[in-house]
Scaffold this motif. Sequence first.
Motif, PDB file in Angstrom:
ATOM      1  N   PHE A  21       0.845  -1.184   0.000  1.00 23.08           N
ATOM      2  CA  PHE A  21       0.000   0.000   0.000  1.00 23.08           C
ATOM      3  C   PHE A  21       0.887   1.243   0.000  1.00 23.08           C
ATOM      4  O   PHE A  21       2.097   1.152   0.220  1.00 23.08           O
ATOM      5  N   ILE A  22       0.287   2.389  -0.259  1.00 26.02           N
ATOM      6  CA  ILE A  22       1.015   3.653  -0.317  1.00 26.02           C
ATOM      7  C   ILE A  22       0.949   4.327   1.052  1.00 26.02           C
ATOM      8  O   ILE A  22      -0.126   4.472   1.622  1.00 26.02           O
ATOM      9  N   ARG A  23       2.096   4.726   1.555  1.00 25.22           N
ATOM     10  CA  ARG A  23       2.178   5.401   2.847  1.00 25.22           C
ATOM     11  C   ARG A  23       2.760   6.793   2.642  1.00 25.22           C
ATOM     12  O   ARG A  23       3.718   6.980   1.894  1.00 25.22           O
ATOM     13  N   GLY A  24       2.156   7.762   3.304  1.00 26.79           N
ATOM     14  CA  GLY A  24       2.676   9.120   3.287  1.00 26.79           C
ATOM     15  C   GLY A  24       3.403   9.407   4.582  1.00 26.79           C
ATOM     16  O   GLY A  24       2.955   9.025   5.656  1.00 26.79           O
ATOM     17  N   LYS A  25       4.551  10.070   4.476  1.00 26.48           N
ATOM     18  CA  LYS A  25       5.331  10.419   5.665  1.00 26.48           C
ATOM     19  C   LYS A  25       5.671  11.902   5.581  1.00 26.48           C
ATOM     20  O   LYS A  25       6.248  12.356   4.585  1.00 26.48           O
ATOM     21  N   LYS A  26       5.287  12.648   6.614  1.00 22.05           N
ATOM     22  CA  LYS A  26       5.509  14.090   6.622  1.00 22.05           C
ATOM     23  C   LYS A  26       6.884  14.393   7.212  1.00 22.05           C
ATOM     24  O   LYS A  26       7.199  13.992   8.333  1.00 22.05           O
ATOM     25  N   VAL A  27       7.700  15.091   6.434  1.00 25.10           N
ATOM     26  CA  VAL A  27       9.039  15.477   6.860  1.00 25.10           C
ATOM     27  C   VAL A  27       9.200  16.965   6.587  1.00 25.10           C
ATOM     28  O   VAL A  27       9.174  17.391   5.426  1.00 25.10           O
ATOM     29  N   GLY A  28       9.336  17.741   7.631  1.00 26.44           N
ATOM     30  CA  GLY A  28       9.546  19.183   7.470  1.00 26.44           C
ATOM     31  C   GLY A  28       8.427  19.879   6.710  1.00 26.44           C
ATOM     32  O   GLY A  28       8.685  20.779   5.919  1.00 26.44           O
ATOM     33  N   GLY A  29       7.200  19.459   6.917  1.00 29.32           N
ATOM     34  CA  GLY A  29       6.069  20.100   6.264  1.00 29.32           C
ATOM     35  C   GLY A  29       5.751  19.576   4.871  1.00 29.32           C
ATOM     36  O   GLY A  29       4.796  20.007   4.250  1.00 29.32           O
ATOM     37  N   VAL A  30       6.558  18.646   4.356  1.00 33.15           N
ATOM     38  CA  VAL A  30       6.335  18.075   3.028  1.00 33.15           C
ATOM     39  C   VAL A  30       6.014  16.592   3.196  1.00 33.15           C
ATOM     40  O   VAL A  30       6.659  15.897   3.975  1.00 33.15           O
ATOM     41  N   ILE A  31       5.018  16.104   2.464  1.00 27.34           N
ATOM     42  CA  ILE A  31       4.648  14.695   2.535  1.00 27.34           C
ATOM     43  C   ILE A  31       5.337  13.931   1.404  1.00 27.34           C
ATOM     44  O   ILE A  31       5.244  14.306   0.239  1.00 27.34           O
ATOM     45  N   TYR A  32       6.045  12.864   1.785  1.00 28.57           N
ATOM     46  CA  TYR A  32       6.719  11.990   0.829  1.00 28.57           C
ATOM     47  C   TYR A  32       5.999  10.644   0.841  1.00 28.57           C
ATOM     48  O   TYR A  32       5.681  10.119   1.905  1.00 28.57           O
TER      49      TYR A  32
END
Length: 121
Positions: free
Chosen positions: A3-14
Motif C-alpha cells: 500500500f502507499i504510505r505518506g510520511k511528513k518530513v519538514g512540512g512536506v509529505i513523501y
Amino acid sequence: MSFIRGKKVGGVIYYSEVENVRVNGKVVQKHIRYIGRDKDNPDHIPIEKVHFGYIATRLMQGDLSPSELFGMIEKIGSHVNRENLERIGLFYDFKKNSFSLSLYRKRLSGNQKDAEDVKKG
C-alpha cells in the motif's frame, strides 16, 4: 499486499510503497519503493533491465524523442504527467539490484503554485 504510505518530513509529505510483514512475531513495515511527493504522479518508476538498457542506449545515441520515451513508459505500465517535467535520470541500485527511471520536475514558486491551484479548482 502493498500500500502507499505518506510520511511528513519538514512540512512536506513523501510517499512510498510499503507492505507489512511479520518478523519474529512482530509486524514490521518493509519499504518497497519511493514514489515521490505526488502519489498520483510518481517521481521514480521501476523498470526492467531490458527496458533500462534499451532506453539508455537510445538516449546515448541521441535518437529518442520525448514523445517516444513517454510512449515507452506508458507501455511499461506507468502514467507520466508531463507538466513541469524538466529532466529524467536512469538509476541502478547496487544493493537491491534494481533499475529505475527518475523524473525531475521544475520547482514552482508560491505564486506559480497558487496559479496552478486556481486552474485546477
